[in-house]
Motif scaffolding. Sequence first.
Motif, PDB file in Angstrom:
ATOM      1  N   THR A  32     -27.992  14.458  31.406  1.00  0.00           N
ATOM      2  CA  THR A  32     -28.025  14.731  32.575  1.00  0.00           C
ATOM      3  C   THR A  32     -27.692  15.952  32.879  1.00  0.00           C
ATOM      4  O   THR A  32     -27.433  16.495  31.740  1.00  0.00           O
ATOM      5  CB  THR A  32     -27.095  13.876  33.590  1.00  0.00           C
ATOM      6  OG1 THR A  32     -25.338  14.318  33.510  1.00  0.00           O
ATOM      7  CG2 THR A  32     -27.303  12.575  33.043  1.00  0.00           C
ATOM      8  N   MET A  33     -28.037  16.612  33.958  1.00  0.00           N
ATOM      9  CA  MET A  33     -27.822  18.086  34.416  1.00  0.00           C
ATOM     10  C   MET A  33     -26.238  18.368  34.085  1.00  0.00           C
ATOM     11  O   MET A  33     -26.220  19.878  34.099  1.00  0.00           O
ATOM     12  CB  MET A  33     -27.636  18.322  36.030  1.00  0.00           C
ATOM     13  CG  MET A  33     -29.700  18.878  36.215  1.00  0.00           C
ATOM     14  SD  MET A  33     -30.184  20.168  34.715  1.00  0.00           S
ATOM     15  CE  MET A  33     -29.826  21.121  35.775  1.00  0.00           C
ATOM     16  N   THR A  34     -24.890  17.256  34.344  1.00  0.00           N
ATOM     17  CA  THR A  34     -23.712  17.879  33.918  1.00  0.00           C
ATOM     18  C   THR A  34     -22.993  17.405  32.576  1.00  0.00           C
ATOM     19  O   THR A  34     -22.185  17.549  32.099  1.00  0.00           O
ATOM     20  CB  THR A  34     -23.095  17.118  35.142  1.00  0.00           C
ATOM     21  OG1 THR A  34     -23.644  15.466  34.267  1.00  0.00           O
ATOM     22  CG2 THR A  34     -23.138  17.344  35.953  1.00  0.00           C
ATOM     23  N   TYR A  82     -37.197  22.209  26.559  1.00  0.00           N
ATOM     24  CA  TYR A  82     -36.882  21.202  27.611  1.00  0.00           C
ATOM     25  C   TYR A  82     -38.586  20.368  27.315  1.00  0.00           C
ATOM     26  O   TYR A  82     -39.379  20.931  27.614  1.00  0.00           O
ATOM     27  CB  TYR A  82     -37.131  21.756  28.546  1.00  0.00           C
ATOM     28  CG  TYR A  82     -35.489  22.184  29.898  1.00  0.00           C
ATOM     29  CD1 TYR A  82     -35.006  21.292  30.342  1.00  0.00           C
ATOM     30  CD2 TYR A  82     -35.867  23.305  28.450  1.00  0.00           C
ATOM     31  CE1 TYR A  82     -33.478  21.571  30.395  1.00  0.00           C
ATOM     32  CE2 TYR A  82     -34.500  24.321  29.797  1.00  0.00           C
ATOM     33  CZ  TYR A  82     -33.748  23.730  30.511  1.00  0.00           C
ATOM     34  OH  TYR A  82     -32.325  23.554  30.561  1.00  0.00           O
ATOM     35  N   ASP A 118     -36.311  15.395  34.635  1.00  0.00           N
ATOM     36  CA  ASP A 118     -37.138  14.298  35.623  1.00  0.00           C
ATOM     37  C   ASP A 118     -35.872  14.665  36.727  1.00  0.00           C
ATOM     38  O   ASP A 118     -34.465  14.246  36.531  1.00  0.00           O
ATOM     39  CB  ASP A 118     -36.931  12.953  35.054  1.00  0.00           C
ATOM     40  CG  ASP A 118     -36.802  11.957  35.981  1.00  0.00           C
ATOM     41  OD1 ASP A 118     -37.221  12.490  37.526  1.00  0.00           O
ATOM     42  OD2 ASP A 118     -36.417  10.405  35.986  1.00  0.00           O
ATOM     43  N   MET A 119     -35.890  15.398  37.597  1.00  0.00           N
ATOM     44  CA  MET A 119     -34.734  15.856  37.972  1.00  0.00           C
ATOM     45  C   MET A 119     -34.319  14.723  39.495  1.00  0.00           C
ATOM     46  O   MET A 119     -33.185  14.789  39.260  1.00  0.00           O
ATOM     47  CB  MET A 119     -34.907  17.575  38.839  1.00  0.00           C
ATOM     48  CG  MET A 119     -35.376  18.040  37.724  1.00  0.00           C
ATOM     49  SD  MET A 119     -33.857  18.780  36.836  1.00  0.00           S
ATOM     50  CE  MET A 119     -33.352  19.791  38.100  1.00  0.00           C
ATOM     51  N   ASP A 123     -32.143  12.559  37.130  1.00  0.00           N
ATOM     52  CA  ASP A 123     -31.288  13.429  36.788  1.00  0.00           C
ATOM     53  C   ASP A 123     -31.495  13.359  35.562  1.00  0.00           C
ATOM     54  O   ASP A 123     -30.474  12.628  34.396  1.00  0.00           O
ATOM     55  CB  ASP A 123     -29.927  13.775  37.214  1.00  0.00           C
ATOM     56  CG  ASP A 123     -28.873  14.225  36.089  1.00  0.00           C
ATOM     57  OD1 ASP A 123     -29.518  15.221  36.045  1.00  0.00           O
ATOM     58  OD2 ASP A 123     -27.470  13.796  37.083  1.00  0.00           O
ATOM     59  N   ARG A 124     -32.549  13.414  34.540  1.00  0.00           N
ATOM     60  CA  ARG A 124     -32.467  12.387  32.873  1.00  0.00           C
ATOM     61  C   ARG A 124     -33.787  13.714  32.518  1.00  0.00           C
ATOM     62  O   ARG A 124     -34.887  13.538  33.338  1.00  0.00           O
ATOM     63  CB  ARG A 124     -33.490  11.415  32.713  1.00  0.00           C
ATOM     64  CG  ARG A 124     -33.606  11.131  31.889  1.00  0.00           C
ATOM     65  CD  ARG A 124     -33.841   9.507  32.160  1.00  0.00           C
ATOM     66  NE  ARG A 124     -34.387   8.778  30.463  1.00  0.00           N
ATOM     67  CZ  ARG A 124     -35.664   9.578  29.300  1.00  0.00           C
ATOM     68  NH1 ARG A 124     -36.344   9.910  30.284  1.00  0.00           N
ATOM     69  NH2 ARG A 124     -35.665   8.437  27.870  1.00  0.00           N
ATOM     70  N   LEU A 125     -32.856  14.333  31.526  1.00  0.00           N
ATOM     71  CA  LEU A 125     -33.883  15.818  30.237  1.00  0.00           C
ATOM     72  C   LEU A 125     -33.537  15.014  29.299  1.00  0.00           C
ATOM     73  O   LEU A 125     -32.819  14.406  28.751  1.00  0.00           O
ATOM     74  CB  LEU A 125     -33.126  16.956  30.846  1.00  0.00           C
ATOM     75  CG  LEU A 125     -32.755  17.308  32.549  1.00  0.00           C
ATOM     76  CD1 LEU A 125     -31.392  17.476  32.663  1.00  0.00           C
ATOM     77  CD2 LEU A 125     -33.814  18.326  33.166  1.00  0.00           C
TER      78      LEU A 125
END
Length: 161
Positions: free
Chosen positions: A20-22, A53, A57-58, A61-63
């Motif tokens: 995730t972004m965090t 990347y 999937d913003m 929140d899944r990358l």
Amino acid sequence: MPEIVEFPERPYVGVRATITMTTFGVVGDRIGEIIGWLAERGAYPAGAPFFRYDSIDMAGDRLVVQAGVPVAAPVEAEGDLFAGTLPAGRYVTVSHHGHPDGLMKVTADLLRWAQEQRLSWDMTEKDGAEHWAGRLELYKTNPMEEPDLDNWDVDLQFKLA
């Protein structure tokens, strides 16, 4: 100002994770490990470490992101490390000097510029996620030499269709 650059295939050693972004550190914190692993085998970076990347999937929140280190020639990897190759082709590239937090705006500006130029990405959309053939952030500043994030240099390279 963005420019279009032709790149050859580029071999690398990397690690991949769904984050995730965090939780970016799950992959980002592995770059030093990869560089050390290469050095133990007599191989050394042939360029700046990067994030690749694969899937974004913003909304969810899944990358799916790789941390990679380029090498001069392919290296046989082990464990959860893998040998990969960045695809050859035309990439839109732009440089950013400053804190990596500024990359969101730089990326948005790059995407807007490419749309204005009517450029198409080597990317597909499926189930709300973007799947990229080559979307890279190359970290050109060694944090051991320059710990101040405001003085870092990062290149973005996004592959064109």
